[in-house]
Every structure is written in structure tokens, then in C-alpha cells.
Motif scaffolding. Structure first.
Motif, short mmCIF file in Angstrom:
data_model
loop_
_atom_site.label_atom_id
_atom_site.label_comp_id
_atom_site.label_asym_id
_atom_site.label_seq_id
_atom_site.Cartn_x
_atom_site.Cartn_y
_atom_site.Cartn_z
N ASP A 42 0.84 -1.18 -0.04
CA ASP A 42 0.13 -0.11 0.15
C ASP A 42 0.89 1.23 -0.01
O ASP A 42 1.84 1.30 0.64
CB ASP A 42 -0.94 0.05 1.21
N TYR A 43 0.26 2.16 -0.74
CA TYR A 43 1.00 3.82 -0.61
C TYR A 43 0.20 4.65 0.41
O TYR A 43 -1.05 4.36 0.40
CB TYR A 43 1.20 4.46 -1.93
N VAL A 44 0.70 5.19 1.15
CA VAL A 44 -0.01 5.73 2.43
C VAL A 44 0.70 7.09 2.60
O VAL A 44 1.78 7.51 2.26
CB VAL A 44 0.31 4.70 3.61
N GLU A 45 -0.26 7.78 3.47
CA GLU A 45 0.24 9.09 4.00
C GLU A 45 0.37 8.80 5.74
O GLU A 45 -0.50 8.12 5.95
CB GLU A 45 -0.82 10.29 3.97
N PHE A 46 1.46 9.34 6.29
CA PHE A 46 1.78 9.13 7.35
C PHE A 46 2.48 10.19 8.17
O PHE A 46 3.11 11.30 7.38
CB PHE A 46 2.73 7.70 7.47
N GLU A 47 2.37 10.38 9.57
CA GLU A 47 3.20 11.26 10.24
C GLU A 47 4.12 10.44 11.11
O GLU A 47 3.86 9.51 11.80
CB GLU A 47 2.32 12.13 11.27
N SER A 48 5.30 11.06 11.39
CA SER A 48 6.38 10.47 12.21
C SER A 48 7.09 11.44 12.66
O SER A 48 8.12 12.03 11.82
CB SER A 48 7.14 9.32 11.54
N SER A 49 7.41 11.47 14.28
CA SER A 49 8.33 12.45 14.76
C SER A 49 9.63 11.60 14.73
O SER A 49 10.57 12.30 14.75
CB SER A 49 7.89 12.90 16.03
N THR A 50 9.64 10.28 14.88
CA THR A 50 10.98 9.41 14.95
C THR A 50 10.69 8.30 14.14
O THR A 50 9.51 8.14 13.64
CB THR A 50 11.13 9.06 16.35
N LYS A 51 11.68 7.44 13.85
CA LYS A 51 11.81 6.17 12.90
C LYS A 51 10.78 5.14 13.51
O LYS A 51 10.59 4.32 12.84
CB LYS A 51 13.06 5.94 12.59
N THR A 52 10.49 5.16 14.99
CA THR A 52 9.86 4.29 15.49
C THR A 52 8.49 4.55 16.16
O THR A 52 8.13 3.82 16.77
CB THR A 52 10.86 3.59 16.64
N ASP A 53 8.00 5.82 15.76
CA ASP A 53 6.77 6.21 16.27
C ASP A 53 5.90 7.13 15.51
O ASP A 53 5.83 8.17 15.53
CB ASP A 53 6.87 7.23 17.63
N GLY A 54 5.48 6.40 14.54
CA GLY A 54 4.71 6.82 13.39
C GLY A 54 3.16 6.37 13.38
O GLY A 54 3.06 5.86 14.02
#
Length: 299
Positions: A42-54
Motif C-alpha cells: 500500500d501507498y500511504v500518507e503518514f506522520e512520524s516524529s521519529t523512525k519508531t513512532d509513526g
């Protein structure tokens, strides 16, 4: 908002690839209410402040999806069929082909264990190769046990495609993948250990970059149920039927017992392979007689 691709799903986490980096994310809470399930590919829109917490914010539209293995946006399905041990099954092969046709996925047939065949058996498999190529499916038949030329031909299909391997149990999918990329185990081992998991402790789907494309590293599957195909769709999924069906007397001809059916005529004349037509009738019967699926929450 960044847009990436889910390359791996494991234990409720989705690993999104974006601009050369991978981000660990979870799906947002309202996905379940909206009956949306993210899938690898899947192609997605995402938010992530760090590489492990999106957080996955939105799923972008899919062009297709497979249920087993659970992969979206597939370009190429490589069907691995054993020439022997287990014996070559045109019925199972046609099930895979019909499934891929229903999802508008390009199909490629790769035949294994050629070195175990007698001369007469090899002639039979070669005839099958020609018959499937005549209806438009490329078939790779290795000439030697090392099959370097066949593998070179196979990986030539990989660039700019998301490829899924499927086929008979025991046909040698894992062996072939290791021949294509001996470092594949090492790569998945590195990824798995980084997540604190053993290499083979979880059966999951993962997209591996190979030869300028993506290949689904997956447990695979070897049985096909036509749960999503309707009876009126099935004639459109046999390519040789589509070529001649405009000559049928009736526009909605199901090629079963209607008068003036061009497909039946072509079968009788040997222009359409009788075993393909036999499988069509069998699948049609299966679809017509399958049990309806009920939602447990419905009363």
C-alpha cells in the motif's frame, strides 16, 4: 504530509519506506471503523516524529490486492510449477492464472525440477509450455540444473515491478529465490534481528528490493478458492475465450451449452485446449455452488 509505501507488516506495526528510510508506524484508530486494513504494498500518507513512532493517516487507492499472500499493488505474479514431484497440474496452474487475470496482474510461469524428467516427460512439458505461450503467457523452462540463463531471463522481469511468487507446495519457490539472490536470507536476517526477532519466528509478508524492483518475501500459497469472482466474470478470465467470444450467437454466452457458441466450436476443432475448457466448466460450477459468506455480526 509524507507519502510512502508499506514494505512490511508485523505484529500490528507497519514499516513504511520513504526517501531511503524506513519508519515504524501504527494504523490510526478509525481505520477499523472505516473497514480499512493496511496491506504490504500500500501507498500511504503518514506522520512520524521519529523512525519508531509513526501513525498511518491515510491509505491511498490500490490498483489491486491479493488475499493470500496479503499484498497490494502487485504488477507481476510468478507462478512456480513443478514438472514432477509433485506432478505438473494444469488445473492448479489455471486457478492461479484466473486469479491473476481477475486482478489485472501480469502472469509468468516458471517450471522447476526439469532435471528429474525422462525424455518423454520433457517432451510433454515442452508441449504444455508451447500451449500456454500460444494463449499469451510467457513460460520459462530451464535447460540445465544450474539454470543460470533461465534465472537471468526471470530477473529481467523485475525492474520497476512489485512481484509475488506463488505456486505448488514443494515446487521449489524458496530454492529459486535463493538462487536468484543468495544474500536474501542475510538481508531478512539483518532486518529481523534489528526488530529483536528471529529470522523464521513469524510468517509475514515483506517486500525485498531486488534487481531494481520489489519482490514479496512471503510464505506463499498453494490452493485457490474463487471467493471474489462472479459467474459472469469467469469467461473474461480465459484469454483464448475473449479472443473469439464476439463470434458467439448470444452476447452473454457462458460457453456451456448455448447454441452457436464459438468457444465450444473452437474446443471441438482443437483450437482451444480441451483441458482449459474442462477447467473453465469446473470453476464455473464451483462459483455457482459456493456457499454465501455471512458477517457474524449480522442477525
Amino acid at each position: 504530509m509524507p507519502k510512502g509505501q508499506i514494505r512490511k507488516a508485523l505484529s500490528g506495526f507497519y514499516y513504511v519506506y520513504y526517501e531511503g528510510e524506513t519508519y515504524q508506524t501504527r494504523g490510526r484508530g478509525n481505520f477499523r471503523k472505516r473497514k480499512l486494513t493496511p496491506m504490504v504494498g500500500d501507498y500511504v500518507e503518514f506522520e512520524s516524529s521519529t523512525k519508531t513512532d509513526g501513525i498511518l493517516k491515510e491509505l491511498l487507492s490500490r490498483k489491486n490486492e491479493l488475499v493470500r499472500p496479503a499484498v497490494a499493488n502487485v504488477d507481476l505474479g510468478i507462478i512456480i510449477m513443478s514438472a514432477i514431484e509433485p506432478n505438473f497440474s494444469t488445473n492448479l496452474l489455471d486457478r492461479f492464472l484466473v486469479t491473476l487475470e481477475s486482478k489485472a496482474i501480469q502472469a509468468l510461469i516458471y517450471i522447476t525440477k526439469i532435471d528429474l524428467l525422462t525424455e518423454n516427460q520433457l517432451k510433454e512439458v515442452t508441449i504444455l509450455k508451447q500451449q500456454y505461450e500460444e494463449i499469451g503467457y510467457p513460460v520459462i523452462l530451464p535447460e540445465t540444473k544450474t539454470n543460470q540463463a533461465a534465472i537471468k531471463e526471470l530477473v529481467g522481469y523485475f525492474p520497476n515491478k512489485l512481484t509475488v511468487f506463488m505456486g505448488q507446495s514443494g515446487a521449489g519457490k524458496s530454492t529459486l529465490l535463493n538462487q536468484i539472490a543468495p544474500e536474501l536470507d542475510l538481508k531478512t536476517g539483518i532486518i529481523s534481528s534489528a526488530l529483536g526477532r528471529g529470522k523464521h519466528t513469524t510468517r509475514h509478508v515483506e517486500l525485498i528490493p531486488l534487481f531494481d524492483g520489489l519482490v514479496a518475501d512471503t510464505p506463499g500459497f498453494s490452493s485457490i478458492d474463487f471467493l471474489e469472482i462472479e459467474t459472469e466474470e469467469l469467461p473474461e478470465l480465459f484469454t483464448e475465450f475473449v479472443e473469439v467470444q464476439d463470434l458467439c450467437r448470444f452476447r452473454s454466452c457462458m460457453h456451456r451449452n448455448e447454441p452457436g457458441c464459438q468457444v465450444q466450436k473452437e474446443v471441438a476443432e482443437g483450437k482451444i485446449q480441451p483441458y482449459r475448457y474442462k477447467h473453465y466448466l469446473q470453476y464455473l460450477d464451483e462459483i455457482e455452488n459456493r456457499k454465501p459468506k455471512y458477517n457474524k455480526k449480522e442477525k
